[in-house]
Motif scaffolding. Sequence first.
Motif, short mmCIF file in Angstrom:
data_model
loop_
_atom_site.label_atom_id
_atom_site.label_comp_id
_atom_site.label_asym_id
_atom_site.label_seq_id
_atom_site.Cartn_x
_atom_site.Cartn_y
_atom_site.Cartn_z
N ILE A 1 7.64 -8.39 -7.72
CA ILE A 1 8.25 -8.19 -6.40
C ILE A 1 7.34 -7.31 -5.54
O ILE A 1 6.81 -6.31 -6.02
CB ILE A 1 9.65 -7.56 -6.54
N ASN A 2 7.17 -7.68 -4.29
CA ASN A 2 6.34 -6.88 -3.41
C ASN A 2 6.94 -6.74 -2.02
O ASN A 2 7.77 -7.56 -1.59
CB ASN A 2 4.92 -7.49 -3.30
N ILE A 3 6.56 -5.69 -1.36
CA ILE A 3 6.84 -5.52 0.07
C ILE A 3 5.49 -5.50 0.78
O ILE A 3 4.51 -5.02 0.23
CB ILE A 3 7.64 -4.23 0.36
N HIS A 4 5.45 -6.06 1.98
CA HIS A 4 4.16 -6.18 2.65
C HIS A 4 4.33 -6.20 4.16
O HIS A 4 5.42 -6.45 4.68
CB HIS A 4 3.43 -7.45 2.19
N ALA A 5 3.21 -5.95 4.83
CA ALA A 5 3.15 -6.03 6.29
C ALA A 5 1.83 -6.70 6.65
O ALA A 5 0.85 -6.65 5.90
CB ALA A 5 3.23 -4.64 6.92
N GLY A 6 1.81 -7.36 7.79
CA GLY A 6 0.61 -8.05 8.22
C GLY A 6 0.47 -8.05 9.73
O GLY A 6 1.41 -7.75 10.46
N TYR A 7 -0.74 -8.38 10.17
CA TYR A 7 -1.00 -8.49 11.60
C TYR A 7 -1.95 -9.65 11.84
O TYR A 7 -3.01 -9.73 11.21
CB TYR A 7 -1.62 -7.19 12.15
N GLY A 8 -1.55 -10.56 12.72
CA GLY A 8 -2.37 -11.69 13.09
C GLY A 8 -2.99 -11.47 14.46
O GLY A 8 -2.27 -11.27 15.46
N LEU A 9 -4.31 -11.51 14.51
CA LEU A 9 -5.05 -11.26 15.74
C LEU A 9 -5.67 -12.57 16.21
O LEU A 9 -6.68 -13.02 15.67
CB LEU A 9 -6.14 -10.21 15.50
N GLY A 10 -5.05 -13.20 17.21
CA GLY A 10 -5.58 -14.45 17.72
C GLY A 10 -6.92 -14.26 18.42
O GLY A 10 -7.08 -13.35 19.24
#
Length: 229
Positions: A193-202
Amino acid sequence: MKKIFISTLFCSLGLCSFAQNKIGIKAGLTFPTMSSYSEAEAFDGPPEYDFKSNVSFYVGGTIDFRVSDGFTIQPGLTLIGKGGKTEIYESNFEPTHLYAFSGTYKLETMNLELPVNAVFNFNLGNGKLFLGGGPYYAVAISGKEKRNGMLTVGDARSVESSERKVEFGNDKDYKRGDFGLNFLAGYELKNGINIHAGYGLGISSIDTDGFNDSSLKNRVLSVGVGFSF
């Protein structure tokens, strides 16, 4: 850029022949917005808008190809919501036959996104910390825009609320393809099990107005949970 991305994806899949693989699933919320840029003067081109975040969602899967104990290549496929909202003012600037709209504009799109991330893993406590990033290519599969505000036609004013489907293509409302970079971080327990965050830079503009000095690019912050097995 699309060809480079696809080549990178197939190269990463080639690692399957000698790597230990892990499959992952993930889901969560996105907080998409858009970066608008324009150097056009009044009447010469599209205005520059100050977009704020929407709230949407994402769901997807990944495959981790183990290169070493602390390094994996992670391609995936994600259904992800993008878009943004902003204040707009449109007018024909003709006092005798005025047509103007002032209010809010909201764009919501749903995309299939193919990321290929390089992920570094660090043992920490009862699990591991992971950090990574890499390119993505996304294709918009549906979209809608909403407008709410005040419409002025001549001397008459009325409240307007409308919604319509967005058309994608180089000569339509927005371009269908979107290329950019992903950044991610999270923590995974030993049970997967994991928790995560992300950011997409177009990086590529989805603007179709045809002005060289204007652009419209996706920006997506995401948070969620996942499971690897």
